[in-house]
Design an enzyme around this catalytic site. Sequence first.
Site, PDB file in Angstrom:
ATOM      1  N   SER A 138       0.819  -1.217   0.000  1.00 17.21           N
ATOM      2  CA  SER A 138       0.000   0.000   0.000  1.00 17.21           C
ATOM      3  C   SER A 138       0.849   1.263   0.000  1.00 17.21           C
ATOM      4  CB  SER A 138      -0.922   0.021   1.217  1.00 17.21           C
ATOM      5  OG  SER A 138      -1.822  -1.069   1.181  1.00 17.21           O
ATOM      6  N   SER A 170       1.810  -3.599   8.165  1.00 12.45           N
ATOM      7  CA  SER A 170       1.681  -4.273   9.460  1.00 12.45           C
ATOM      8  C   SER A 170       2.986  -4.973   9.816  1.00 12.45           C
ATOM      9  CB  SER A 170       0.553  -5.309   9.407  1.00 12.45           C
ATOM     10  OG  SER A 170      -0.681  -4.697   9.118  1.00 12.45           O
ATOM     11  N   GLU A 253      -3.588 -13.744   0.929  1.00 12.59           N
ATOM     12  CA  GLU A 253      -3.933 -12.794   1.981  1.00 12.59           C
ATOM     13  C   GLU A 253      -5.408 -12.891   2.344  1.00 12.59           C
ATOM     14  OE1 GLU A 253      -3.537  -8.025   2.770  1.00 12.59           O
ATOM     15  OE2 GLU A 253      -4.255  -8.698   0.825  1.00 12.59           O
ATOM     16  N   GLU A 381     -15.185  -1.845  -0.482  1.00 14.67           N
ATOM     17  CA  GLU A 381     -15.592  -1.538  -1.859  1.00 14.67           C
ATOM     18  C   GLU A 381     -14.825  -2.399  -2.865  1.00 14.67           C
ATOM     19  OE1 GLU A 381     -16.618   1.650   0.862  1.00 14.67           O
ATOM     20  OE2 GLU A 381     -14.707   0.675   0.436  1.00 14.67           O
TER      21      GLU A 381
END
Length: 414
Positions: A138, A170, A253, A381
């Site tokens: 990300s 993370s 994931e 979404e």
Amino acid sequence: MNFDDTPQEAAFRAEAKAWIAANAPKAYEAELSKTSVGRIKLQHEDIVSVAKDWQKTKSDGGWVCLHWPKEYGGRGATPVERVIWQQEEGVYGKLTHPFQIGEGMCGPTVMAYGSEDDKRRYLPKIASGEEIWCRLFSEPAGGSDVAGLRTRAERDGDGWIVNGQKIWTSGAHYSDYGLLITRTDPNVPKHKGLTMFYLDMKSPGVEVKPIKQANGMQEFNEVFFTNVRIPDSQRLGAVGDGWNVSLTTLMNERMSIGARLANGFPELFEFCSNLMLEDGPAIDDRAVRSKLADWAVKSSGLKYTSYRAVSALSKGERPGPENSIGKLVAGAMAQDIATFAMDLQGASGMLTDPAMAEVGGQFQAMLLQSPSIRIAGGTDEILRNIIAERVLGLPGDIRVDKDVPFNKIPTKGR
């Protein structure tokens, strides 16, 4: 599917149960039982240190990454045996939290695209917990669009020079290695100019900055890359084929998150069974029972949907888009359950001190954690689009930038 154990599975379950009874860190059992929603931490111990000790104990006994081949640190077990182990490990499974990204996402990607030397070097140490991995995908400018990343890798002799930034990573602050996707060619459409690498998180030029969360935890991080050199030998897949490599990571994931994500229903049911309202026990209230029944059905659906994924794996198939269902439903459900539990508590819901708050402040922590659950691993979404297009076969969204070279995509509105 037949959910009864076969004789072989029953023997495996008995072996696992006996080993856990003899080796589990029982000193942490009570505390771990109270940290199932919203936060996983210990009051007087470093959770990563305790987790590493338990992971090493399991590794020595042959109980880590059960479905991985033995030569890579696993057991060569079946997917069903892996589920049996998770069921029997129970509360101690929360100590796998620091290793979930390595086991569930990075490891399978290295196994699929790494060289044989890579597999034998890195996979056993991922399995044993000796080395922790994170996933560097990300970016601030990309939002939910993974392919919109701007971290660039430029060829330099027999290596690459990386500059850019990742966010919401993370475990980066305690990770040894990271799986890094970069842009190596901005002159082609965004999905085609990507390349995947892995890197040592202690490499010169890598800077990790923890992000303080509303619930007091620090699990996410910003990661900055300034002229970081990565050897070409640490590339996974072909140059420019990073998107296809990332799909292996992303599919695993969704399965990893969806299978382990706590939705809070068992804790809520127990809470309502013991909570006294003004007109009697909460469990006797018709409105409360209606809510519990609805969540019981969803919780059951999540469990059996995850078993469908296990069934697919047992046939040798790659995890599919159906795993997005588990993550989508569990994330929203966790937020709804936390909100409902807070409403039931009334003014006492404001208390967060575990010594004073109802059930140790679990639902307060869960409510503060729940928004991140609905973002991490794909926003609601994005997951709905995946389910609509790839599971239900509905027409895809119009993507005006699909075939446009990345460096021609406008970055500002008029």
